[in-house]
Design an enzyme around this catalytic site. Sequence first.
Site, PDB file in Angstrom:
ATOM      1  N   LYS A 105       9.812 -10.127  -2.217  1.00  0.00           N
ATOM      2  CA  LYS A 105       8.475 -10.644  -1.861  1.00  0.00           C
ATOM      3  C   LYS A 105       7.532 -10.352  -3.013  1.00  0.00           C
ATOM      4  O   LYS A 105       7.743  -9.386  -3.761  1.00  0.00           O
ATOM      5  CB  LYS A 105       7.953  -9.944  -0.595  1.00  0.00           C
ATOM      6  N   GLY A 217      -1.266 -20.643  18.780  1.00  0.00           N
ATOM      7  CA  GLY A 217      -1.381 -20.881  17.338  1.00  0.00           C
ATOM      8  C   GLY A 217      -0.885 -22.271  16.974  1.00  0.00           C
ATOM      9  O   GLY A 217       0.277 -22.450  16.642  1.00  0.00           O
ATOM     10  N   TYR A 223       2.303 -26.399  15.642  1.00  0.00           N
ATOM     11  CA  TYR A 223       2.195 -27.842  15.876  1.00  0.00           C
ATOM     12  C   TYR A 223       3.580 -28.481  15.896  1.00  0.00           C
ATOM     13  O   TYR A 223       3.923 -29.239  16.801  1.00  0.00           O
ATOM     14  CB  TYR A 223       1.316 -28.531  14.799  1.00  0.00           C
TER      15      TYR A 223
HETATM   16  P1  NAD Z   1      -1.080 -21.646   9.978  1.00  0.00           P
HETATM   17  O1  NAD Z   1      -2.224 -21.000   9.269  1.00  0.00           O
HETATM   18  O2  NAD Z   1      -0.716 -23.049   9.655  1.00  0.00           O
HETATM   19  O3  NAD Z   1      -1.348 -21.611  11.561  1.00  0.00           O
HETATM   20  C1  NAD Z   1      -1.793 -20.489  12.253  1.00  0.00           C
HETATM   21  C2  NAD Z   1      -2.513 -20.983  13.495  1.00  0.00           C
HETATM   22  O4  NAD Z   1      -2.836 -19.858  14.311  1.00  0.00           O
HETATM   23  C3  NAD Z   1      -3.836 -21.699  13.207  1.00  0.00           C
HETATM   24  O5  NAD Z   1      -3.928 -22.856  13.993  1.00  0.00           O
HETATM   25  C4  NAD Z   1      -4.897 -20.684  13.655  1.00  0.00           C
HETATM   26  O6  NAD Z   1      -6.067 -21.306  14.135  1.00  0.00           O
HETATM   27  C5  NAD Z   1      -4.146 -20.006  14.787  1.00  0.00           C
HETATM   28  N1  NAD Z   1      -4.712 -18.699  15.143  1.00  0.00           N
HETATM   29  C6  NAD Z   1      -5.252 -17.767  14.339  1.00  0.00           C
HETATM   30  N2  NAD Z   1      -5.707 -16.733  15.081  1.00  0.00           N
HETATM   31  C7  NAD Z   1      -5.419 -17.023  16.365  1.00  0.00           C
HETATM   32  C8  NAD Z   1      -5.632 -16.369  17.594  1.00  0.00           C
HETATM   33  N3  NAD Z   1      -6.240 -15.181  17.644  1.00  0.00           N
HETATM   34  N4  NAD Z   1      -5.219 -16.955  18.727  1.00  0.00           N
HETATM   35  C9  NAD Z   1      -4.598 -18.168  18.697  1.00  0.00           C
HETATM   36  N5  NAD Z   1      -4.371 -18.837  17.553  1.00  0.00           N
HETATM   37  C10 NAD Z   1      -4.792 -18.274  16.416  1.00  0.00           C
HETATM   38  O7  NAD Z   1       0.150 -20.659   9.779  1.00  0.00           O
HETATM   39  P2  NAD Z   1       1.712 -20.953   9.983  1.00  0.00           P
HETATM   40  O8  NAD Z   1       2.311 -21.260   8.671  1.00  0.00           O
HETATM   41  O9  NAD Z   1       1.906 -21.882  11.131  1.00  0.00           O
HETATM   42  O10 NAD Z   1       2.211 -19.474  10.375  1.00  0.00           O
HETATM   43  C11 NAD Z   1       2.044 -18.962  11.684  1.00  0.00           C
HETATM   44  C12 NAD Z   1       2.966 -17.771  11.859  1.00  0.00           C
HETATM   45  O11 NAD Z   1       4.312 -18.188  11.622  1.00  0.00           O
HETATM   46  C13 NAD Z   1       2.712 -16.616  10.882  1.00  0.00           C
HETATM   47  O12 NAD Z   1       3.025 -15.390  11.519  1.00  0.00           O
HETATM   48  C14 NAD Z   1       3.725 -16.875   9.783  1.00  0.00           C
HETATM   49  O13 NAD Z   1       4.066 -15.670   9.077  1.00  0.00           O
HETATM   50  C15 NAD Z   1       4.893 -17.376  10.615  1.00  0.00           C
HETATM   51  N6  NAD Z   1       5.859 -18.131   9.807  1.00  0.00           N
HETATM   52  C16 NAD Z   1       5.538 -19.362   9.316  1.00  0.00           C
HETATM   53  C17 NAD Z   1       6.450 -20.037   8.541  1.00  0.00           C
HETATM   54  C18 NAD Z   1       6.165 -21.424   8.019  1.00  0.00           C
HETATM   55  O14 NAD Z   1       7.080 -22.022   7.405  1.00  0.00           O
HETATM   56  N7  NAD Z   1       4.981 -21.979   8.242  1.00  0.00           N
HETATM   57  C19 NAD Z   1       7.707 -19.452   8.247  1.00  0.00           C
HETATM   58  C20 NAD Z   1       8.013 -18.200   8.770  1.00  0.00           C
HETATM   59  C21 NAD Z   1       7.053 -17.543   9.554  1.00  0.00           C
END
Ligand code: NAD
Length: 415
Positions: A105, A217, A223
């Site tokens: 990382k 979220g 989504y």
């Molecule tokens: P993102 O920023 O696209 O989405 C996060 C969403 O969570 C946003 O819509 C935000 O408004 C919402 N949010 C924030 N605080 C909140 C709360 N208190 N209550 C409800 N919703 C809230 O991020 P992402 O890429 O979708 O990542 C989300 C999680 O998934 C993180 O923990 C990330 O580490 C994990 N993750 C994502 C990926 C990826 O490929 N996107 C891969 C592995 C892990």
Amino acid sequence: MTKENPFLVAQQQLDQCAKILKLDPGVQALLKVPSRELHVSIPVKMDDGSLKVFQGFRVQYNDAKGPCKGGIRFHPEETIDTVRALAAWMTWKCSLLDLPLGGGKGGIICNPKELSQGELERLSRAYINQVGRIIGPDKDIPAPDVYTTPQIMAWMMDEYSRGAGKNQFGLLTGKPLAIGGSKGRGDATARGGLYTVREAARELGIDLSRATIAVQGFGNAGYYAAYLAQELFGSKVVAVSDSQGCILSDDGLDAQKVASHKAATSTVCNFPGARAISDEELLALDVDILFPAALEGVITAENAPNIRAKIVAELANGPTTPDADVILYKNGVHLIPDFLCNAGGVTVSYFEMVQNFYMYYWEEEDVHKRLDQKMTTAYHSVLDTSRKYKINMRQAAYVVAVERVVEAMKLRGWV
Ligand code: NAD
């Protein structure tokens, strides 16, 4: 978990696993610390002519099974311990999916929202100049993470290629399609999670075409989870949330329409036909599947007893605290732990590496098929291990992952 030092959490989780596996104390000690880490000072000429020095890191946690893999985060509150913890989790995630990779990382302490495009590009290139000596297509392959984008990957790859005097597309993954990215990367995390949910539903006898779903979220992972659950399985999404609030509709929410509403208003709130509920109500809904897809530490000892979902599929990293894990397991909630459920992203990143090496690019359906195979195999190895040792799914995921890393270290004569 939010206030806890994430690296101490990662070390505690490993200690638990070492106990189950009766690991040799020396092996356990080696697995509790990163193999190597580089701390760098990065000088950047700012637009106003001043010179600013940023701090950055690259941690290579364990490369017994192959070159390290893991994202680069740009964040004002980045710490070396966060990077160490995430590098450890990447090691276990790659091992669990049986990818020929170790874990790493990187991060830079900065606020990308305060930087111009030019400053961001100079910072990205300067970081690669500093860490270039320890990363490389067959050594350590970074990817996008918090606040880093395909464009940033493109600058970084270009900087490294200039130094090498030839194109080095395989330096990192998550690149734009036009310069060596892979099809199917956009929705890979959610899609991979849904493949594990499909397997869990089979085990539990849940008919997904009649299943109800809540998503905490509604971002990238959330989504796509909602959209694909409708598309692939015909499930009904009844509730979603974002940082501004939660909405519920017993008749079901159309994920694409909610996404358009969010694009227009910046939030899912006030979606026509839905009513507002609290975050605690969303977590406690009587649904078949709950996807925590936002933040860490949201399912705690306080609210875990209220959770009625049959499956909790952790798309977010670390949404459930260790105390809550115990409660969910006791209450018979089937938990698909984060480094299994959200491993689709790194799996398709690995596919991107393979395509870069071969200089031959796959169709999207090939990516989906191979992702399904990897996620399904990993899910069943965790389920079988959880039954064999009578341990929860998170502990089982650790056991599978750590056993493989230990085997590699033994074969190589490290321990
Ligand atoms: P993102 O920023 O696209 O989405 C996060 C969403 O969570 C946003 O819509 C935000 O408004 C919402 N949010 C924030 N605080 C909140 C709360 N208190 N209550 C409800 N919703 C809230 O991020 P992402 O890429 O979708 O990542 C989300 C999680 O998934 C993180 O923990 C990330 O580490 C994990 N993750 C994502 C990926 C990826 O490929 N996107 C891969 C592995 C892990």
